[in-house]
Design an enzyme around this catalytic site. Sequence first.
Site, PDB file in Angstrom:
ATOM      1  N   GLY A 644       0.219  -2.257  -4.920  1.00  0.00           N
ATOM      2  CA  GLY A 644       1.097  -2.664  -3.831  1.00  0.00           C
ATOM      3  C   GLY A 644       1.326  -1.507  -2.895  1.00  0.00           C
ATOM      4  N   GLY A 646       3.795  -0.342   0.824  1.00  0.00           N
ATOM      5  CA  GLY A 646       4.830  -0.699   1.785  1.00  0.00           C
ATOM      6  C   GLY A 646       5.163   0.523   2.602  1.00  0.00           C
ATOM      7  N   GLY A 647       6.180   0.406   3.406  1.00  0.00           N
ATOM      8  CA  GLY A 647       6.563   1.502   4.270  1.00  0.00           C
ATOM      9  C   GLY A 647       6.919   2.755   3.498  1.00  0.00           C
ATOM     10  N   GLY A 649       5.488   3.804   0.718  1.00  0.00           N
ATOM     11  CA  GLY A 649       4.385   4.419  -0.002  1.00  0.00           C
ATOM     12  C   GLY A 649       3.648   3.384  -0.812  1.00  0.00           C
ATOM     13  N   LYS A 650       3.058   3.816  -1.909  1.00  0.00           N
ATOM     14  CA  LYS A 650       2.228   2.907  -2.689  1.00  0.00           C
ATOM     15  C   LYS A 650       2.741   2.740  -4.107  1.00  0.00           C
ATOM     16  CE  LYS A 650      -1.964   3.655  -0.059  1.00  0.00           C
ATOM     17  NZ  LYS A 650      -3.254   4.324   0.033  1.00  0.00           N
ATOM     18  N   LYS A 665       5.984   3.929  -8.486  1.00  0.00           N
ATOM     19  CA  LYS A 665       6.165   3.900  -7.034  1.00  0.00           C
ATOM     20  C   LYS A 665       6.144   5.319  -6.535  1.00  0.00           C
ATOM     21  CE  LYS A 665       8.552   0.887  -5.223  1.00  0.00           C
ATOM     22  NZ  LYS A 665       9.703   0.180  -4.650  1.00  0.00           N
ATOM     23  N   ASP A 760      20.713  -8.883  -2.666  1.00  0.00           N
ATOM     24  CA  ASP A 760      19.465  -9.327  -2.041  1.00  0.00           C
ATOM     25  C   ASP A 760      18.648 -10.179  -3.018  1.00  0.00           C
ATOM     26  OD1 ASP A 760      17.777  -9.609   0.099  1.00  0.00           O
ATOM     27  OD2 ASP A 760      16.742  -7.699  -0.199  1.00  0.00           O
TER      28      ASP A 760
END
Length: 971
Positions: A644, A646-647, A649-650, A665, A760
């Site tokens: 995966g 995202g903003g 990192g990976k 992460k 959330d």
Amino acid sequence: MEAATRRRALLLLVLVASSVPAGLCATNAQDVSALRSLMGQWSNVPSSWSATAGDPCGAAWDGLMCDANGRVTSLRLSSVNLQGTLSNSIGQLSQLMFLDLSFNIGLEGTMPASVGNLAQLTTLILAGCSFTGSIPQELGNLQKMTFLALNSNKFSGGIPASLGLLSKLFWLDLADNQLTGPVPISTATTPGLNLLTGTKHFHFNKNQLSGTLTGLFNSNMTLIHILFDSNQFSGSIPAEIGSISSLQVLRLDRNKLVGAVPNITNLVKLNELNLATNRLTGLLPDLSTMSVLNVVDLSKNAFDAQVAPNWFTTLTSLTSVSISSGKLSGVVPKALFTLPQLQEVVLDNNQFNGTLEISGSISKQLQTVDLRFNSIFDTATTSYKKALVLLGNPVCADAAFSGQPFCSIQQENTIAYTTSTSKCSLTSTCRSDQSMNPANCGCAYSYNGKMVFRAPFFKDLTNSDTFQQLETSLWTQLKLRDGAVSLSKIHFNSDNYLQVQVNLFPSSGALFNVSELISIGFDLSNQTYKPPANFGPYYFIADPYVPLAVAVDGGKKSKFSTGAIAGIAAAGGLLVIALIFVGLFALRQKRRAKELAERTDPFASWGAAQKDSGGAPQLKGARFFSFEELKSCTDNFSDSQEIGAGGYGKVYKGTLVDGMRVAIKRAQSGSMQGAPEFKNEIELLSRVHHRNLVSLIGFCYEQKEQMLVYEFVSNGTLRENLVVRGSYLDWKKRLRIALGSARGLAYLHELADPPIIHRDVKSTNILLDDNLKAKVADFGLSKLVADTEKGHVSTQVKGTLGYLDPEYYMTQQLSEKSDVYSFGVVMLELVSGRQPIEKGKYIVREVRQAIDPADRDHYGLRAIVDPAIRDAARTAGFRRFVQLAMQCVDESAAARPAMGTVVKEVEAMLLNEPAGDGGVSSAGSSATEFEGAGRGAPAHPYSDVEITRGSYGGGGDTASDYMPYFEVKPK
Ligand SMILES: *[C@@H]1O[C@H](CO)[C@@H](O)[C@H](O)[C@H]1NC(C)=O
Ligand SMILES: *[C@@H]1O[C@H](CO)[C@@H](O)[C@H](O)[C@H]1NC(C)=O
Ligand SMILES: *[C@@H]1O[C@H](CO)[C@@H](O)[C@H](O)[C@H]1NC(C)=O
């Protein structure tokens, strides 16, 4: 920590020995060694205090100033979240004139006696730290001292008599400590505080001081503030106090003083007189000469019975008169209410009789008239419309009046002033650790603290002029941008001080830098900042500055130091994480955040946290990983291991040496974000352990890498499963997913300590393992329900569109019920397979409008229900599920069930599902399902015992899956 300290110290030594920049004056060797030992006992020193920054005097070490000889003259480190103790070697900085370490709540231990060696010291400020032990008598050596502020610490023992030798002392603040014994008075052979004739401020309030005040005051004194309230002083008020004609504020309230009030008619400069809550007797003092007196409180004493004194109607500057329980009788003088400045009259529990007349040209500022429990039998209050309380007077027994609002307890509450951000867009919100700058509507890490006014001259908290003057004075004097001040939570606290939450915003960017913090901290700690005159004396205690925040747990210092760490927030990593805003922020703040990361050395103390397991209570169960360890288990972070991105990192999958599969992460360089999210996440995740919550296994902070290591959840998000494998998820599997995630949330709400609101909840934050066991992820936005009243956290709106509780959105009152709403939306996703908002249609409204109880086949939801479970829509269980979901998304939070109730309901639905090809456990296993607790009556609503175990993949659950390993802590 030791190792890091040694390393720092060593480098410092090397530097001093070898590389003093030409032309700059080298720091005196003794001072270097002193600074070195100070640093040795501190963590979180500013990054400029590092070896690479050069010679302390030659290079600009934050907070340090030196003279031409390389001697340190000023050491000011207010508000930088220093932790540790004050080294004895402070005494070597023998040219020091200013020492300000205020507002570092992590500074503890005793004040070393060697402070008494600092013969040049004029200013010593340790306000708002956690120092303990006694105040060293050696302070009496500091002949040049003018400003001594030790308030809001935990000092104990007596006030040293030697302080009486500080003849230049202007400001003496010992308030809010645990000091005991008498205030020392001089004898033939010993000094005492009665010798301090030049001192203007005696602030001794909020201690446990006792004894009499006899001999303390004399006519040579020039005091303007005597704050002795909330102690245990006994004896009578010494007559000499009446001779200190410079006095402006006299607070002796909340003591055990007896006898008559002496003649104080000479105190003509007095603005506030508070003698409340003592055992004073005799007649009320004559205040008629005090033409500038604003606030008088003589309540709760044992004064003789008398009629209202004359000064009730002649002191034209009065804003507040309080004499509760004062044995006053006769008629309340009508002229009292016409005093032009009057705001508040509190005369409850007296014997006033006759007719109460509030009429004619009464004060326009009058807000409150409290005359409860008097003997008033009639009223004429024609021109007064604000709060009036006459409960407990004969007038309220009269049928003609008993229905009047003034006869009921409920009075309309006035709403205190708050700085408005109404000109900012309603929809823009800030991350939970930032606040909105009223000057430009931007989000920033504000510098926050409480400003406490010990004797304001007014009582009206609604007057915007008053508080806007305070705002203006703050931004002007502290050199902030116009409007960059936000005031809130304005109230009189339990000590009857006016307390104001003050948020100050940086002039540019989202952060204050260290030198700005130090400078603002000093201006507020040493009274450089002066509020408007009618606010009277104040003190300020800063909150830890969030970007440098240090976890303080129950007053105990945590070893958990922080740095600015990249946006690692969600778990698992297969998901598209709703942290785009974090990413954006991170980009914008990249430079500043980097500065911040370098400033602290989290690496050091995290290493220590690992060694000293008892010292890091927040990191229960989470372990420290070395970079090498994680590198090797991810095949050098190879693309093939990437699961995966995202903003932030990976995310990589990896297998630890012990065979455990993990998701790692890894923050990419440049996606640094504030420390608080990271800290929030890591603390939360390491503290909660439940099989339906994604567990944090550990973290890495090394070689400019920041990584979080989670348990590996193999099967992706609920959202993905609904989209990709819709038909694979039959109704019973959906029920099980609902149950698992509900249990995870119920644990957060009801068993985690402190309770946690997720904030959330959504289908992309529910991960599924190989057995489709649901695990709730992403606590990046979580909010602890601590300190605040449980279930009522006022905060800025966070969450994801489509899942957002409308009541929370409108009121900003966050509670567990907001999660329940979001969970209801997830339930509707399970029913429909749809996203909450698809093609402009909102699932909640669609279902609400479509439900048709008369439709036996589909409950009216034929067009909405996921085709994969259309058959199930005929069952009663399906209807119950939809009804439960609709309860969860009720407009009114109060009408929504608690998460625990949802768990029980879904459990009951599952039990009623027929055994079928979905792989339901056989009837024979029901006994073990509930650990012997009988069908339909689980041992615990969120017990870890699976209800339909073995239903997927041929009983893949291992024995350990059944171990109830969550922690149940009493709340
Ligand atoms: C006030 O000061 C004068 C002059 O120093 C001294 O003579 C006198 O005794 C002092 N009075 C008191 C009450 O201490
Ligand atoms: C209080 O002292 C003043 C002068 O200091 C005097 O004029 C007045 O009479 C005194 N009042 C009483 C009640 O003794
Ligand atoms: C009201 O109080 C005054 C003063 O105590 C007293 O003289 C008077 O008799 C009282 N009046 C009534 C009606 O009780």
